[in-house]
Design a protein around this motif. Structure first.
Motif, PDB file in Angstrom:
ATOM      1  N   ASP A  14       0.808  -1.226   0.000  1.00 58.58           N
ATOM      2  CA  ASP A  14       0.000   0.000   0.000  1.00 58.58           C
ATOM      3  C   ASP A  14       0.838   1.271   0.000  1.00 58.58           C
ATOM      4  OD1 ASP A  14      -2.342  -1.387   0.043  1.00 58.58           O
ATOM      5  OD2 ASP A  14      -2.648  -1.219   2.212  1.00 58.58           O
ATOM      6  N   GLU A  15       1.853   1.290   0.895  1.00 62.30           N
ATOM      7  CA  GLU A  15       2.568   2.547   1.106  1.00 62.30           C
ATOM      8  C   GLU A  15       3.769   2.750   0.223  1.00 62.30           C
ATOM      9  OE1 GLU A  15       3.402   3.733   5.056  1.00 62.30           O
ATOM     10  OE2 GLU A  15       1.269   4.063   5.483  1.00 62.30           O
ATOM     11  N   LEU A  16       4.485   1.658  -0.087  1.00 60.05           N
ATOM     12  CA  LEU A  16       5.710   1.836  -0.868  1.00 60.05           C
ATOM     13  C   LEU A  16       5.557   1.331  -2.299  1.00 60.05           C
ATOM     14  CD1 LEU A  16       8.340   0.814   1.841  1.00 60.05           C
ATOM     15  CD2 LEU A  16       7.494   3.088   1.303  1.00 60.05           C
ATOM     16  N   GLY A  17       4.415   0.784  -2.598  1.00 59.20           N
ATOM     17  CA  GLY A  17       4.169   0.345  -3.970  1.00 59.20           C
ATOM     18  C   GLY A  17       4.981  -0.857  -4.422  1.00 59.20           C
ATOM     19  N   LEU A  18       5.481  -1.643  -3.460  1.00 63.27           N
ATOM     20  CA  LEU A  18       6.186  -2.878  -3.853  1.00 63.27           C
ATOM     21  C   LEU A  18       5.135  -3.867  -4.349  1.00 63.27           C
ATOM     22  CD1 LEU A  18       8.635  -3.538  -0.878  1.00 63.27           C
ATOM     23  CD2 LEU A  18       9.048  -2.278  -2.972  1.00 63.27           C
ATOM     24  N   ASN A  19       5.523  -4.780  -5.251  1.00 58.71           N
ATOM     25  CA  ASN A  19       4.528  -5.770  -5.618  1.00 58.71           C
ATOM     26  C   ASN A  19       4.411  -6.807  -4.504  1.00 58.71           C
ATOM     27  OD1 ASN A  19       6.196  -8.107  -6.147  1.00 58.71           O
ATOM     28  ND2 ASN A  19       6.871  -7.109  -8.028  1.00 58.71           N
ATOM     29  N   GLU A  22       7.429  -9.186  -3.852  1.00 55.23           N
ATOM     30  CA  GLU A  22       8.577  -8.493  -3.243  1.00 55.23           C
ATOM     31  C   GLU A  22       8.317  -8.189  -1.774  1.00 55.23           C
ATOM     32  OE1 GLU A  22      10.444  -5.544  -6.676  1.00 55.23           O
ATOM     33  OE2 GLU A  22       8.610  -4.940  -5.645  1.00 55.23           O
ATOM     34  N   ALA A  23       7.111  -7.683  -1.514  1.00 52.24           N
ATOM     35  CA  ALA A  23       6.756  -7.297  -0.155  1.00 52.24           C
ATOM     36  C   ALA A  23       6.839  -8.504   0.777  1.00 52.24           C
ATOM     37  CB  ALA A  23       5.354  -6.701  -0.139  1.00 52.24           C
ATOM     38  N   LYS A  24       6.296  -9.628   0.315  1.00 51.35           N
ATOM     39  CA  LYS A  24       6.293 -10.836   1.135  1.00 51.35           C
ATOM     40  C   LYS A  24       7.727 -11.316   1.375  1.00 51.35           C
ATOM     41  CE  LYS A  24       3.810 -15.241   1.391  1.00 51.35           C
ATOM     42  NZ  LYS A  24       4.734 -16.330   1.058  1.00 51.35           N
ATOM     43  N   ASP A  25       8.536 -11.323   0.308  1.00 55.94           N
ATOM     44  CA  ASP A  25       9.929 -11.758   0.431  1.00 55.94           C
ATOM     45  C   ASP A  25      10.708 -10.881   1.409  1.00 55.94           C
ATOM     46  OD1 ASP A  25       9.426 -13.706  -1.393  1.00 55.94           O
ATOM     47  OD2 ASP A  25      10.483 -12.751  -3.072  1.00 55.94           O
ATOM     48  N   LEU A  26      10.505  -9.562   1.314  1.00 56.61           N
ATOM     49  CA  LEU A  26      11.242  -8.651   2.175  1.00 56.61           C
ATOM     50  C   LEU A  26      10.880  -8.823   3.651  1.00 56.61           C
ATOM     51  CD1 LEU A  26      11.473  -5.633  -0.164  1.00 56.61           C
ATOM     52  CD2 LEU A  26      13.377  -6.458   1.214  1.00 56.61           C
ATOM     53  N   VAL A  27       9.605  -9.060   3.909  1.00 60.37           N
ATOM     54  CA  VAL A  27       9.183  -9.262   5.294  1.00 60.37           C
ATOM     55  C   VAL A  27       9.818 -10.547   5.849  1.00 60.37           C
ATOM     56  CG1 VAL A  27       7.204  -9.720   6.800  1.00 60.37           C
ATOM     57  CG2 VAL A  27       7.055  -7.941   5.055  1.00 60.37           C
ATOM     58  N   GLU A  28       9.803 -11.619   5.026  1.00 56.41           N
ATOM     59  CA  GLU A  28      10.440 -12.884   5.423  1.00 56.41           C
ATOM     60  C   GLU A  28      11.913 -12.642   5.731  1.00 56.41           C
ATOM     61  OE1 GLU A  28       9.407 -15.851   6.185  1.00 56.41           O
ATOM     62  OE2 GLU A  28       7.382 -15.464   5.444  1.00 56.41           O
ATOM     63  N   LEU A  29      12.585 -11.974   4.777  1.00 58.69           N
ATOM     64  CA  LEU A  29      14.023 -11.722   4.895  1.00 58.69           C
ATOM     65  C   LEU A  29      14.362 -10.871   6.113  1.00 58.69           C
ATOM     66  CD1 LEU A  29      15.543 -10.946   1.365  1.00 58.69           C
ATOM     67  CD2 LEU A  29      16.287 -12.666   3.008  1.00 58.69           C
ATOM     68  N   PHE A  30      13.535  -9.883   6.361  1.00 61.93           N
ATOM     69  CA  PHE A  30      13.757  -8.993   7.496  1.00 61.93           C
ATOM     70  C   PHE A  30      13.909  -9.798   8.795  1.00 61.93           C
ATOM     71  CE2 PHE A  30      11.960  -6.607  11.082  1.00 61.93           C
ATOM     72  CZ  PHE A  30      12.653  -5.405  11.030  1.00 61.93           C
ATOM     73  N   PHE A  31      12.942 -10.685   9.039  1.00 64.53           N
ATOM     74  CA  PHE A  31      13.007 -11.470  10.275  1.00 64.53           C
ATOM     75  C   PHE A  31      14.076 -12.561  10.197  1.00 64.53           C
ATOM     76  CE2 PHE A  31       8.786  -9.518  10.513  1.00 64.53           C
ATOM     77  CZ  PHE A  31       8.911  -8.920  11.751  1.00 64.53           C
ATOM     78  N   GLU A  32      14.289 -13.116   9.009  1.00 65.90           N
ATOM     79  CA  GLU A  32      15.296 -14.159   8.846  1.00 65.90           C
ATOM     80  C   GLU A  32      16.708 -13.602   9.116  1.00 65.90           C
ATOM     81  OE1 GLU A  32      15.188 -17.325   8.698  1.00 65.90           O
ATOM     82  OE2 GLU A  32      17.333 -17.606   8.302  1.00 65.90           O
TER      83      GLU A  32
END
Lengths: 98, 101
Positions: A14-19, A22-32
Motif C-alpha cells: 500500500d505505502e511503498l508500492g512494492l509488488n 517483493e513485499a512478502k519476500d522482504l518481510v520474510e528476509l527482514f526477520f530471517e
C-alpha cells in the motif's frame, strides 16, 4: 487483533508500492536476517525500536511444575529484548485495557 | 548488527531494489511494529516471536538527585517472547559463536 507478517506485506504494498511478491519476500528476509545474526552470536540493535540481546545462562536446578519433581535446567543461550527510549515512551502513553 | 547493516544485507539479497527503497521498507516495518504496540496490539511472527505489553502498577519512586519521593503512575512496557525456532537456533549455535555486539 495481533499484527502478523501478512499485515507488514500489505503495508509495504500500500505505502511503498512494492509488488506483493517483493513485499512478502522482504518481510520474510527482514526477520530471517535478524534470526541469522542472533544465531551467529551477534546482537541486533535497531535504533528507535530496541535491541535484541543474547545471554548465556549456566545450568541450574529447577522443578517440573506439574509433578514437583526436581530436574536440572541445562545451560543455554537466550534472546532478550530491551526496548529503546522512543518505543518505551510511545508505549507508556498507552492506558487502555489489554 | 545495526539497522543500517540490516538494510545493507537486505539490499544485497534484493539487487533489483535501490538501497533507499530497502531503507524505506525497514523503517516501514519498524514503524508499524511500534505503532501496533503503542495502541496496545500484540505482534505475532511465527518462528521469530511475539511482542506484547506488560502492565506496571503505580508505585512510589525517588528522585535520585534530591532523594524526595515521587508518585509514579501505572504504565505499560513492551515485552518480547522469542518463538520456538529462534530459541532453538540461538541455543544450538552457542558453542560455535561467542556473543558479540
Amino acid at each position: 487483533m495481533a499484527l502478523t507478517k501478512a499485515d507488514f506485506s500489505e503495508k509495504l504494498f500500500d505505502e511503498l508500492g512494492l509488488n506483493k511478491r517483493e513485499a512478502k519476500d522482504l518481510v520474510e528476509l527482514f526477520f530471517e536476517e535478524i534470526k541469522e545474526s542472533l544465531e551467529r552470536g551477534e546482537e541486533v540493535k535497531l535504533s528507535g525500536f530496541g535491541k535484541f540481546e543474547l545471554r548465556d545462562k549456566t545450568s541450574r536446578p529447577g522443578r517440573n511444575p506439574k509433578t514437583g519433581e526436581e530436574v536440572a535446567i541445562t545451560a543455554r543461550r537466550v534472546v532478550t529484548f530491551r526496548s529503546g527510549q522512543k518505543l518505551k515512551a510511545r508505549v507508556e502513553a498507552y492506558a487502555g485495557v489489554q | 548488527m545495526t539497522k543500517s547493516e540490516l538494510i545493507e544485507v537486505l539490499a544485497k539479497q534484493q539487487p533489483h531494489l535501490a538501497l533507499k527503497d530497502v531503507e524505506q521498507v525497514v523503517k516501514c516495518i519498524l514503524e508499524q511494529m511500534s505503532q501496533s504496540l503503542a495502541s496496545g496490539d500484540r505482534i505475532e511472527i511465527r518462528g521469530f516471536g511475539s511482542f506484547s505489553l506488560h502492565y506496571r502498577p503505580p508505585r512510589m519512586g525517588r528522585n535520585p538527585k534530591t532523594g524526595g519521593s515521587v508518585a509514579l503512575s501505572s504504565k505499560h512496557v513492551p515485552h518480547f517472547k522469542p518463538g520456538k525456532e529462534l530459541r532453538e537456533r540461538v541455543d544450538e549455535s552457542r558453542e560455535k559463536y561467542p556473543i558479540t555486539e
